[in-house]
Each structure stands twice: as structure tokens, then as C-alpha cells.
Design an enzyme around this catalytic site. Structure first.
Site, PDB file in Angstrom:
ATOM      1  N   CYS A   1      35.137  37.408  42.281  1.00 35.12           N
ATOM      2  CA  CYS A   1      35.869  36.763  41.194  1.00 35.12           C
ATOM      3  C   CYS A   1      35.436  37.438  39.891  1.00 35.12           C
ATOM      4  CB  CYS A   1      35.544  35.268  41.172  1.00 35.12           C
ATOM      5  SG  CYS A   1      36.487  34.426  39.896  1.00 35.12           S
ATOM      6  N   GLY A   2      36.399  38.080  39.233  1.00 32.72           N
ATOM      7  CA  GLY A   2      36.090  38.845  38.026  1.00 32.72           C
ATOM      8  C   GLY A   2      35.717  37.940  36.864  1.00 32.72           C
ATOM      9  N   HIS A   3      36.585  36.972  36.563  1.00 33.62           N
ATOM     10  CA  HIS A   3      36.270  36.080  35.434  1.00 33.62           C
ATOM     11  C   HIS A   3      34.989  35.308  35.748  1.00 33.62           C
ATOM     12  CE1 HIS A   3      37.569  32.289  37.387  1.00 33.62           C
ATOM     13  NE2 HIS A   3      36.842  31.738  36.435  1.00 33.62           N
TER      14      HIS A   3
ATOM     15  N   CYS B   1      42.722  37.503  35.030  1.00 35.21           N
ATOM     16  CA  CYS B   1      42.254  37.635  36.415  1.00 35.21           C
ATOM     17  C   CYS B   1      41.589  39.005  36.644  1.00 35.21           C
ATOM     18  CB  CYS B   1      43.392  37.426  37.423  1.00 35.21           C
ATOM     19  SG  CYS B   1      42.806  37.261  39.110  1.00 35.21           S
ATOM     20  N   GLY B   2      40.290  38.975  36.829  1.00 38.36           N
ATOM     21  CA  GLY B   2      39.547  40.232  36.989  1.00 38.36           C
ATOM     22  C   GLY B   2      39.915  40.985  38.247  1.00 38.36           C
ATOM     23  N   THR B   3      39.985  40.272  39.382  1.00 38.46           N
ATOM     24  CA  THR B   3      40.339  40.974  40.626  1.00 38.46           C
ATOM     25  C   THR B   3      41.823  41.356  40.604  1.00 38.46           C
ATOM     26  OG1 THR B   3      40.550  38.796  41.676  1.00 38.46           O
ATOM     27  CG2 THR B   3      38.502  39.983  42.066  1.00 38.46           C
TER      28      THR B   3
ATOM     29  N   ASP C   1      45.874  31.231  36.911  1.00 37.51           N
ATOM     30  CA  ASP C   1      44.677  31.751  36.236  1.00 37.51           C
ATOM     31  C   ASP C   1      44.918  31.739  34.730  1.00 37.51           C
ATOM     32  OD1 ASP C   1      42.439  33.200  35.391  1.00 37.51           O
ATOM     33  OD2 ASP C   1      42.421  34.394  37.229  1.00 37.51           O
TER      34      ASP C   1
ATOM     35  N   HIS D   1      46.804  35.513  46.475  1.00 42.58           N
ATOM     36  CA  HIS D   1      47.031  35.547  45.022  1.00 42.58           C
ATOM     37  C   HIS D   1      48.357  36.281  44.768  1.00 42.58           C
ATOM     38  CE1 HIS D   1      42.658  34.945  45.070  1.00 42.58           C
ATOM     39  NE2 HIS D   1      42.714  34.609  43.794  1.00 42.58           N
TER      40      HIS D   1
END
Ligand code: PYC
Length: 321
Positions: free
Chosen positions: A91-93, A241-243, A237, A211
Site C-alpha cells: 500500500c503506497g499511501h 493511490c501509490g500502487t 481512494d 482495484h
């Protein structure tokens, strides 16, 4: 009061998307890697996930991160990410929120720190201005121009890509990407997701695409694109969204629209922006995502054995919204 389980958490948001990091009071998951411990958490303590992020203590939007001791001792920490319906590979964020939390607690200083996740080790750099750059797991486009019929809409074509989670990314020109349209965008993306499942369109090794990312132009000067991302449990999100941005970079690269080192500025539906870029490492394409998180609360969750909703309200969102 003595039977009440106390779970220490630190809340933050990254571009509007919340992360709740469990810093104490979590279940004993034994030894092993983050992937091994995730299997134990899922199999034996799934109620802990719903207690932390589910209502009445949390909400559909909240992403949880259980801080664990890393098996790889070169890492500053390990983390297992989860949400209202299950577990996230990366999870990026959430990693940016985790870094802000570790910095807030005085557990890390400026500079690079490795974090062990169930899908691999990521490296995050805490910058002087508070921003965090996450060197994610490698990303790639798996399939291009996949078309599916979408109930009440018509055909939607997009790419299947990996950015630490599986994404279907589509540009649907007649869909304005604006905050006032989140209801319609949620409905459309949910239908796309359902159609992908019905048509057995998956990521590599049959992994589910959970997603859905719609993208289009951004009205903001200097920003390359705006997106709307539907998360696995039906929430959207609040960040870019980082990913999802990593998956987008992989598609741009595959189309020859982004070169190594180019900076891509990705806006989310609430207007927050992540910067992303790519680097080749042998066969791998490594995305780096930069954003900033702010700590919003430090608290203890109380899990009272007398409370019938001690483990939260458990949901099954497979067929909704
Ligand atoms: O930032 O990678 C991300 C993410 C995944 C789900 C919600 N946020």
C-alpha cells in the site's frame, strides 16, 4: 476493565486517504516473513483486522497497517496492510503514512529505511520537508487493451497491471472525474470489476483484480493526469493511490509515453498529488512514489469482551455496492 484488550494506534492521512498503524497490542503472529505472518493473521486473527478498521471504530475508507518485527534484519520495520474486506499486498499511501508514524514516534530519522511487506521489501526515504519517497516493488503491465461489457454502460477497454496490487486501468472519455461524481464513478467501477470477474479476467496466476482505476486529464496546471480508484471493499481512494500510480507508470512505460527518470504528477479525485518515476533494475521496472502524510491522532482502541461488536461489524462486499 482488566479483560479489556488495548490496541495502541497512530492515525494519519496521506493526501486524504487514512492509515491506522497498530503500534502495540496486536496478536502474536509467531516468526517468519511478513508473508508468513500475514497467513497467520488471516487464518487465526481475522477479527483483529475488522476490530481495527471496521465500524464502529473505523470505516470503509480506513487502511490498517500492523507493525511487525521484520524477518529481514536490514529493514527498519515490517508491515501488513489491511482494509474493510481483507489484506493488501502493498500500500503506497499506507507506507507513506507508516513512515510519518515512525518519524512521529521518533523510531526513524531522515534518510532511507527498508520496510518488509508481504509482497517484498520496499525502501522509503524520509525527506527534510516531510515528504516520503517510496521505492516500490517492481511494476509491469500484464495485458493491454482488454475489453469487457459493462452492465448499463457498454464496452470498456483497459490494461491489467501490477503495482503491488492488481489494477484494471481504463480511460472512459465520457466520464468526468470529479469529486461530485463519486457515486456514479463508484457504481461504474464496481460494474467493471464485476464484469472482469464474470469474464475470468485476472492478473498473473489467476490473481483477482481488486482495484479499478479510471484516468483522464487533470485541469490542474503541471499535473499530468487525474484518477479515480475503486478499492477492494467499495470505498474510493482519497489519494492518487501509490500502487495504482505505480501500475499507471508501468502502462505509460509500456506504451513508450514515459521514459526512465521522467516525473509523472498524478492527481487523485480529491485533488491531492503524488509524484512518480521509474527506474530499470535489470529486468525489473521500479516505481518511486512521493507524497506526504500527516499524523492526525494517537489513541488506544479498547476491545471489551462484553461488547458484542468487539470485533467490529464484519462485511462481505463481494456483490456490492
Ligand atoms: O496507496 O497503494 C495505495 C493504496 C491501495 C489501496 C488504498 N491505497
Amino acid at each position: 476493565m482488566s479483560d479489556v484488550q488495548r490496541v495502541q494506534v497512530v492515525d494519519s492521512h496521506t493526501g486524504g486517504e487514512p492509515t491506522r498503524v497498530v503500534v502495540g497490542g496486536g496478536p502474536d503472529l509467531g516468526g517468519g516473513s511478513a508473508a508468513d505472518r500475514l497467513r497467520v493473521l488471516r487464518r487465526e486473527h481475522d477479527g483483529f483486522r475488522t476490530a481495527v478498521v471496521g465500524e464502529p471504530r473505523g470505516s470503509d475508507v480506513l487502511v490498517g497497517a500492523l507493525l511487525i518485527p521484520p524477518a529481514d534484519t536490514s529493514c527498519a520495520a515490517g508491515a501488513i496492510f489491511f482494509n474493510n474486506v481483507g489484506y493488501l499486498g502493498m500500500c503506497g499511501h499506507g507506507t507513506i503514512g507508516l513512515m510519518a508514524t515512525l518519524a512521529h514516534l521518533g523510531r526513524i530519522g531522515l534518510g532511507e529505511h527498508k520496510i518488509e511487506t508481504p509482497v517484498g521489501v520496499v525502501t522509503a526515504r524520509q525527506q527534510e520537508d516531510g515528504a516520503v519517497s517510496v521505492r516500490n516493488v517492481s511494476c509491469y503491465r500484464y495485458e493491454a487493451a482488454v475489453c469487457v461489457p459493462v452492465d448499463g454502460y457498454g464496452t470498456v477497454c483497459g490494461d491489467v497491471a501490477w503495482g503491488g496490487n492488481w489494477f484494471f486501468l481504463a480511460h472512459v472519455p465520457d466520464q468526468e472525474l470529479s469529486l461530485r461524481r463519486v457515486g456514479e464513478l463508484t457504481e461504474l467501477t464496481w460494474r467493471i470489476r464485476r464484469s472482469l470477474t464474470e469474464h475470468e479476467i485476472t492478473g498473473r496466476d489467476g490473481e483477482g483484480i481488486d482495484h479499478i482505476e479510471l484516468y483522464g486529464p487533470s485541469p490542474t496546471p503541471g499535473v499530468h493526469s487525474r484518477n479515480f480508484v475503486l478499492c477492494p471493499g467499495g470505498a474510493y481512494d482519497r489519494s492518487p493511490c501509490g500502487t495504482g500510480t505505480s501500475a499507471k507508470l508501468a502502462c505509460l512505460y509500456a506504451d513508450g509515453k514515459l521514459k526512465e527518470g521522467d516525473v509523472w504528477r498524478q492527481e487523485g479525485i480529491t485533488g491531492s498529488v503524488f509524484e512518480g518515476s521509474l527506474q530499470r533494475a535489470g529486468e525489473d521496472l521500479i516505481p518511486t512514489i512521493t507524497g506526504r502524510a500527516f499524523v492526525t491522532a494517537e489513541s488506544a482502541l479498547l476491545l471489551d469482551p462484553a461488547d458484542p461488536l468487539r470485533w467490529g461489524i464484519r462485511q462481505n462486499r463481494i456483490n456490492s455496492p
